[in-house]
Design an enzyme around this catalytic site. Structure first.
Site, PDB file in Angstrom:
ATOM      1  N   GLU A 294      59.054  30.784  53.751  1.00  0.00           N
ATOM      2  CA  GLU A 294      60.110  30.936  54.776  1.00  0.00           C
ATOM      3  C   GLU A 294      60.934  32.203  54.549  1.00  0.00           C
ATOM      4  O   GLU A 294      61.373  32.839  55.505  1.00  0.00           O
ATOM      5  CB  GLU A 294      61.026  29.704  54.815  1.00  0.00           C
ATOM      6  N   ASP A 367      50.605  29.650  61.739  1.00  0.00           N
ATOM      7  CA  ASP A 367      51.051  31.045  61.870  1.00  0.00           C
ATOM      8  C   ASP A 367      49.879  31.938  62.282  1.00  0.00           C
ATOM      9  O   ASP A 367      50.006  32.779  63.171  1.00  0.00           O
ATOM     10  CB  ASP A 367      51.580  31.579  60.519  1.00  0.00           C
TER      11      ASP A 367
END
Ligand code: ATP
Length: 458
Positions: A294, A367
């Site tokens: 993150e 992603d």
């Protein structure tokens, strides 16, 4: 990384099948209680209402009072509210039902329900008959199929036709799928006006926020953030905005507070977008990996688009172990360089894992798919920073996509390496605190001024 909105919130009316033909109590609602309607549409609705309210004058002017209206648009945009407000304005009894209340396996039952509904409404004029999800009842005949549904639709068409005494009856239908509707149903005389009820734009969301904050106590900080909230909730429907404040209120009440504070609102936004939280991560290795992942997203977002991050967290929510929430802006036409930055930011979680842990995890699959979709769109539209060229050959297209992917990975690696100190600081703080807000992230990233244009992109 980029958040996906869940399915619709605030579903429409669900009528019990055998209650389909009874009058429904009408809430005390007017057109002013509906936010975000385009001005032109409001004008047209007011004109339509004045024709209905004064049929004598309308006849003198040679205007026919409309018999049927169709409202179409995404779920939760206020179609039911609009039908209720219209009924209220013309002082009509409201008959509300859902298209699915007329679909039956037994031949003739649906048709008889339609007949009963119209007969009941004719006894209580003026009346509005509202049918939500009308596509279940008036879908295209050949695709819809079945003797029963054919009969039901035919009965609806008969009831809507002038052959019957429909004076003082206004029929309003709503759907999310106008394209599914039968042509015969849509013909003027049955449906005279069609209104698109769209997702609200920024001003519209601001109006809806005003409507749903009325009567609620908000902390000053929350009041001051309502404009930004309207800007950052692009794609939210009225129902979702309403549910946002309901959720925030419930959290405040749960914690014994009268006022909605910033934490309540943030919680409600995340909940609306991602679903409920799970327990915090206990496994230290996983927690560190998620913090690295993150922080990768957050670093690249804060470097390439300062001020674009709302928060980063490693507390699992919905399907995600952690996430970086962007401040959403109105949709705009992105350029090649903006898309490249976006791809870099999306891939940054996996790149950071590789740089710091030697390999990446299965957690990057979402992603990668997202990055691939953007890259494919770039190639399909000839959207490169240095040229506008189209590639028609499949092999060439794959090569081009590979090239852009490689370029984005290289750029991301460079940015993380060049800002290693800030990146490591982000990882540490995120690991400790588990949630960081946008300003904290930006402060850490800005702690060393980086000259982006000095970076060598490999
Ligand atoms: P569906 O297509 O799912 O039937 P809908 O368009 O009929 O949805 P509504 O049932 O009218 O949506 O909206 C649900 C709730 O969301 C409303 O009761 C209201 O609280 C809120 N809402 C939706 N749109 C608006 C709006 N434009 N202004 C204010 N509140 C809204």
């Amino acid at each position: 990384m980029v958040l996906h909105k869940k399915g619709k919130l605030g579903a429409g009316i669900s009528s019990m099948k055998n209650g389909a033909s009874k009058a429904t109590p009408l809430p005390d609602i007017t057109l002013d209680d509906i936010g975000g309607l385009p001005e032109e549409m409001k004008d047209e609705i007011h004109q339509t209402l004045s024709i209905i309210k004064d049929p004598v004058r309308a006849t003198q002017l040679g205007i026919q009072a409309p018999k049927g209206l169709l409202l179409y648009g995404p779920p939760g945009t206020g179609k039911t509210l609009l039908a209720q407000a219209i009924a209220h304005e013309i002082g009509a009894t409201f008959y509300s039902s859902s298209g699915s209340a007329f679909t039956e396996l037994f031949v003739g039952v649906g048709a008889s329900r339609v007949r009963t509904l119209f007969q009941n409404a004719r006894k209580h004029r003026p009346a509005v008959i509202f049918i939500d999800e009308v596509d279940a009842l008036a879908g295209k005949r050949k695709e819809h199929g079945g003797e029963e549904s054919e009969k039901t639709l035919t009965e609806l068409l008969v009831q809507l036709d002038g052959g019957n005494d429909n004076e003082g009856i206004l029929f309003i239908a709503a759907t999310n799928r106008k394209d599914m509707l039968d042509e015969a149903f849509l013909r003027p005389g049955r449906i005279d006006y069609t209104f698109n009820v769209p997702l609200p734009d920024t001003n519209g969301r601001r109006e809806i926020i005003d409507i749903h904050t009325k009567g609620r106590l908000l902390a000053d900080e929350v009041y001051a953030s309502l404009d930004v909230l309207a800007e950052s909730t692009s794609g939210f429907s009225g129902a979702e905005l309403s549910s946002l404040f309901e959720t925030a209120s419930k959290r405040a009440v749960r914690d014994g507070r009268q006022q909605i504070d910033k934490g309540d609102l943030d919680f409600a936004i995340d909940r609306t977008i991602l679903g409920s939280t799970s327990r915090a991560l206990n496994d230290i290795d996983t927690k560190r990996r998620v913090a690295i992942h993150e922080s990768g997203h957050a670093l690249i977002a804060a470097l390439t688009k300062p001020g674009s991050v709302r928060k980063a967290t490693i507390i699992p929510r919905g399907q995600a172990l952690g996430y970086v929430a962007p401040i959403q802006k109105e949709l705009h036409l992105q350029t090649a360089s903006e898309l490249m930055d976006q791809v870099s930011m999306i891939l940054a979680g996996g790149v950071a894992e590789r740089l710091y842990l030697g390999e990446h995890s299965i957690g990057v699959s979402g992603d990668v798919q997202q990055a691939k979709d953007i890259i494919e769109r770039m190639v399909d539209t000839g959207l490169y920073q240095d040229s506008f060229t189209l590639t028609f050959n499949k092999g060439e297209k794959e090569m081009k996509m590979q090239e852009i992917f490689g370029e984005a990975i290289g750029k991301t690696e460079t940015l993380i390496r060049e800002n290693a100190a800030q990146f490591e600081e982000l990882v540490e703080v995120l690991f400790q605190k588990e949630t960081l807000d946008g300003t904290e992230i930006q402060k850490i990233v800005d702690s060393k001024v980086v000259q982006l244009d000095e970076l060598v992109v490999v």
